[in-house]
Design an enzyme around this catalytic site. Structure first.
Site, PDB file in Angstrom:
ATOM      1  N   LYS A  33      33.778  48.167 -24.124  1.00 21.82           N
ATOM      2  CA  LYS A  33      33.370  46.817 -24.506  1.00 21.82           C
ATOM      3  C   LYS A  33      33.340  45.917 -23.286  1.00 21.82           C
ATOM      4  CE  LYS A  33      36.046  43.708 -26.682  1.00 21.82           C
ATOM      5  NZ  LYS A  33      35.822  42.390 -26.012  1.00 21.82           N
ATOM      6  N   ASP A  60      29.890  42.316 -26.095  1.00 17.99           N
ATOM      7  CA  ASP A  60      30.547  41.377 -27.003  1.00 17.99           C
ATOM      8  C   ASP A  60      30.436  39.951 -26.464  1.00 17.99           C
ATOM      9  OD1 ASP A  60      32.114  40.317 -29.017  1.00 17.99           O
ATOM     10  OD2 ASP A  60      34.004  40.862 -28.061  1.00 17.99           O
ATOM     11  N   LEU A  61      29.313  39.290 -26.791  1.00 18.59           N
ATOM     12  CA  LEU A  61      29.086  37.931 -26.300  1.00 18.59           C
ATOM     13  C   LEU A  61      29.219  36.878 -27.398  1.00 18.59           C
ATOM     14  CD1 LEU A  61      26.101  38.550 -23.845  1.00 18.59           C
ATOM     15  CD2 LEU A  61      28.564  38.587 -23.389  1.00 18.59           C
ATOM     16  N   LYS A  62      29.346  37.309 -28.641  1.00 22.70           N
ATOM     17  CA  LYS A  62      29.629  36.407 -29.774  1.00 22.70           C
ATOM     18  C   LYS A  62      28.675  35.210 -29.810  1.00 22.70           C
ATOM     19  CE  LYS A  62      34.587  37.511 -29.932  1.00 22.70           C
ATOM     20  NZ  LYS A  62      34.723  38.319 -28.688  1.00 22.70           N
ATOM     21  N   GLN A  64      26.398  32.212 -30.880  1.00 20.75           N
ATOM     22  CA  GLN A  64      26.370  31.240 -31.974  1.00 20.75           C
ATOM     23  C   GLN A  64      25.594  30.021 -31.493  1.00 20.75           C
ATOM     24  OE1 GLN A  64      30.097  30.120 -33.760  1.00 20.75           O
ATOM     25  NE2 GLN A  64      29.159  28.637 -35.126  1.00 20.75           N
ATOM     26  N   ASP A  65      24.418  29.828 -32.083  1.00 26.43           N
ATOM     27  CA  ASP A  65      23.561  28.712 -31.705  1.00 26.43           C
ATOM     28  C   ASP A  65      22.512  28.564 -32.809  1.00 26.43           C
ATOM     29  OD1 ASP A  65      22.071  26.752 -30.163  1.00 26.43           O
ATOM     30  OD2 ASP A  65      22.951  27.640 -28.360  1.00 26.43           O
ATOM     31  N   ILE A  66      21.519  27.730 -32.592  1.00 21.64           N
ATOM     32  CA  ILE A  66      20.470  27.620 -33.591  1.00 21.64           C
ATOM     33  C   ILE A  66      19.733  28.962 -33.664  1.00 21.64           C
ATOM     34  CG2 ILE A  66      20.263  25.119 -33.297  1.00 21.64           C
ATOM     35  CD1 ILE A  66      17.695  25.653 -31.674  1.00 21.64           C
ATOM     36  N   ASN A  68      16.684  30.239 -33.561  1.00 21.80           N
ATOM     37  CA  ASN A  68      15.677  30.703 -32.604  1.00 21.80           C
ATOM     38  C   ASN A  68      16.285  31.009 -31.238  1.00 21.80           C
ATOM     39  OD1 ASN A  68      12.725  31.145 -32.074  1.00 21.80           O
ATOM     40  ND2 ASN A  68      13.139  29.618 -30.488  1.00 21.80           N
ATOM     41  N   THR A 124      41.091  37.188 -34.241  1.00 23.35           N
ATOM     42  CA  THR A 124      42.449  37.664 -34.515  1.00 23.35           C
ATOM     43  C   THR A 124      43.516  36.745 -33.938  1.00 23.35           C
ATOM     44  OG1 THR A 124      42.284  39.131 -32.593  1.00 23.35           O
ATOM     45  CG2 THR A 124      41.822  40.096 -34.767  1.00 23.35           C
ATOM     46  N   ARG A 216      44.257  45.721 -23.435  1.00 27.81           N
ATOM     47  CA  ARG A 216      45.401  45.681 -22.527  1.00 27.81           C
ATOM     48  C   ARG A 216      46.312  46.913 -22.579  1.00 27.81           C
ATOM     49  NH1 ARG A 216      46.089  39.290 -23.754  1.00 27.81           N
ATOM     50  NH2 ARG A 216      45.010  40.028 -25.608  1.00 27.81           N
TER      51      ARG A 216
END
Length: 239
Positions: A33, A60-62, A64-66, A68, A124, A216
């Site tokens: 990852k 894994d960049l997560k 979240q935006d509008i 388009n 988490t 870790r």
């Protein structure tokens, strides 16, 4: 054989990254990852280098935006040839659907398989108290995670990122035809660090996790390969 035990390489630079991955045999077939720290520092070339060495990559960049904006970003990710990538489920159904569309368009253009789209439910690190007092959520943690997972599935996601502690409820209410990828995995007696909802590989298997994410306990070990194989054996051998 269960799904992969994904090694989270939360490392600041390429030199530190390959200092760890070069210890693993080239035929290990390991999934790794890559998160924000490394990707923002090194860019997509580090992903291409890992793929060229035979690793599968969870980017894994997560997002979240509008919708388009997320779609355009996911088109770029879709072209890379990664196996998994993420959005925040809190971005809503229209955004998740746009993310899926972008991945499919990008991967089709590049002639590579489309990545699995995983929606992050509640991190988490979020406690029950933070859910109530900071997010002003009227649901308890399990009901909130189930609600977000249902939304993500309906919008076209392939699975969710969730604490192992919620997986049994998710499988009952969302279904077995969905991926439940669980971070917060720790060996017995290992510090929780900034994770508040954790489990051992054996416990995660018993809860029904589809795949694990471990960082870790492996990358900070004196022997990352041995640490990986010990956790992988516990994961695969659990009833």
């Amino acid at each position: 054989m269960r799904g992969p035990l994904i090694v989270s390489l939360d490392i600041a630079n390429k030199e530190g990254l390959f200092k760890i991955v070069d210890q693993f045999p080239s035929d290990e077939g390991m999934t790794v990852k890559i998160g924000m720290e490394l990707f923002y520092g090194e860019g997509p070339d580090v992903v291409r280098q890992l793929l060229a060495r035979g690793f599968k990559v969870f980017l894994d960049l997560k997002l979240q935006d509008i919708p388009n904006t997320v779609k355009m970003g996911m088109m770029q990710i879709g072209r890379l040839g990664v196996t998994y990538t993420t959005v925040h489920a809190l971005g809503g159904s229209e955004m998740i659907a746009a993310a899926k569309e972008g991945l499919e368009l990008g991967s089709e253009e590049a002639g590579v398989p489309s990545p699995k789209l995983l929606a992050v439910t509640e991190l988490t690190s979020i406690t029950d108290d933070a859910l109530k007092t900071e997010q002003n959520c009227r649901l308890d943690m399990v009901d909130q995670v189930v609600s977000l997972a249902k939304l993500a599935k309906k919008a076209g996601a392939d699975g969710v990122i969730t604490s192992p502690l919620e997986v049994s409820s998710l499988k009952q209410q969302v279904g077995d035809d969905f991926l439940y990828v669980t971070p917060g995995i720790r060996p017995a007696n290992f510090p929780k660090d900034d994770q508040s909802r954790t489990a051992t590989p054996k416990q995660a298997a018993e809860y029904g996790s589809s795949a694990l994410v471990v960082g870790r306990p492996i990358i900070r070990s004196n022997d990352p390969v041995a640490a990986y194989h010990k956790l992988l054996k516990e994961w695969n051998d659990a009833n």
